[in-house]
Design a protein around this motif. Structure first.
Motif, short mmCIF file in Angstrom:
data_model
loop_
_atom_site.label_atom_id
_atom_site.label_comp_id
_atom_site.label_asym_id
_atom_site.label_seq_id
_atom_site.Cartn_x
_atom_site.Cartn_y
_atom_site.Cartn_z
N ASP A 205 0.84 -1.21 0.00
CA ASP A 205 0.00 0.00 0.00
C ASP A 205 0.87 1.25 0.00
N ALA A 208 -0.35 4.99 -1.16
CA ALA A 208 -1.31 5.57 -0.23
C ALA A 208 -0.66 5.91 1.10
N ARG A 209 0.25 5.06 1.55
CA ARG A 209 0.95 5.35 2.81
C ARG A 209 1.75 6.63 2.68
N ARG A 211 1.22 9.16 0.66
CA ARG A 211 0.34 10.33 0.55
C ARG A 211 -0.24 10.74 1.90
N THR A 212 -0.45 9.78 2.80
CA THR A 212 -1.12 10.08 4.06
C THR A 212 -0.20 10.19 5.26
N ASP A 229 4.02 11.32 -5.43
CA ASP A 229 3.80 10.26 -6.40
C ASP A 229 5.10 9.78 -7.02
#
Length: 257
Positions: A205, A208-209, A211-212, A229
């Motif tokens: 993941d 997503a990890r 980005r958050t 990204d």
């Protein structure tokens, strides 16, 4: 500093920030500096495009003169950038044209790399983008368990200028260690193995990890989500940036491969 803090006698070591680099990196055969958001990611993007990157300590005021001496473009702070300016943003470097040499200051990865070079260390820039390439090159150079590899997670800075461990750098350092373990290295410190385990847990993941996590969310909030990204492009880069007095260049090219 004790032998325990230097993680002796392990061949693969991992620690944080400039003090950690001093502890495990100054006497290592190879030291890999990891600063995922964004210095070493930016270095991989630049070197992929044939740009030589000169690291520069963030706190130094002579960056412009340094760039002039080396006929290089000076990266500016993201907050001060205008159209077409180069910054620590990997996206800005990817969009650049006609740049051969780039002075890239940063308070963490660049400062650590410059310090290690001053102390005679062999320094590589590692990131999620080139973790496997770095591990393969190190293994070819030293043989499995044949040298000491120090993996330094740069981290970030709190407002009081103390180290803030950054999870993206833990994952990046762990990606390098995990690739070394896959290549057959067995002598890794508990610190290095813990980083590899953190990367393995996050790998499925990873975009997503990134980005958050705190660092990724901070960049996205200031309009630099594209940099996150790019940082998540796991093993997209074949480059192995190695640092000498002339800057970071692809070690494969300097070896004639």
């Amino acid at each position: 500093m004790t032998e325990a803090h230097r993680q002796l006698p392990f061949r693969v070591r991992m620690d944080w920030g400039l003090d950690g680099a001093r502890a495990i990196g100054e006497d290592a055969a190879t030291t890999v500096v990891v600063d995922v958001l964004s210095f070493t990611t930016a270095v991989t993007v630049a070197v992929d495009d044939g740009i030589v990157v000169l690291p520069y300590r963030w706190s130094d005021d002579g960056a412009a003169a340094h760039a002039a001496r080396h006929a290089a473009v000076l990266a500016v702070r993201r907050s001060a950038a205008g159209p077409g300016d180069l910054t620590l943003s990997p996206a800005s470097i990817r969009a650049a044209a006609g740049v051969d040499r780039l002075v890239l200051p940063s308070p963490n990865g660049s400062t650590i790399a410059a310090h290690l070079l001053d102390h005679g260390a062999e320094v590589l820039a590692g990131a999620l983008r080139n973790a496997s390439a770095v591990a393969d090159w190190v293994t070819t150079r030293h043989g499995v368990d044949g040298g000491t590899v120090a993996v330094v997670a740069a981290g970030e800075r709190w407002p009081g200028d103390t180290l803030r461990p950054a999870v993206e750098d833990l994952w990046g350092a762990g990606a390098v260690v995990a690739a070394l373990l896959r290549a057959g290295w067995t002598s890794a410190s508990p610190e290095a193995r813990a980083a590899a385990a953190a990367f393995t847990e996050a790998r499925a993941d990873l975009p997503a990890r990134l980005r958050t996590c705190a660092g990724g969310a901070e960049l996205a909030a200031t309009g630099h989500g594209a940099d996150v990204d790019i940082a998540a492009e796991l093993d997209h880069s074949p480059s192995v940036p190695v640092l000498d007095a002339g800057g970071f260049r692809d070690a494969r090219a300097t070896a004639g491969t």
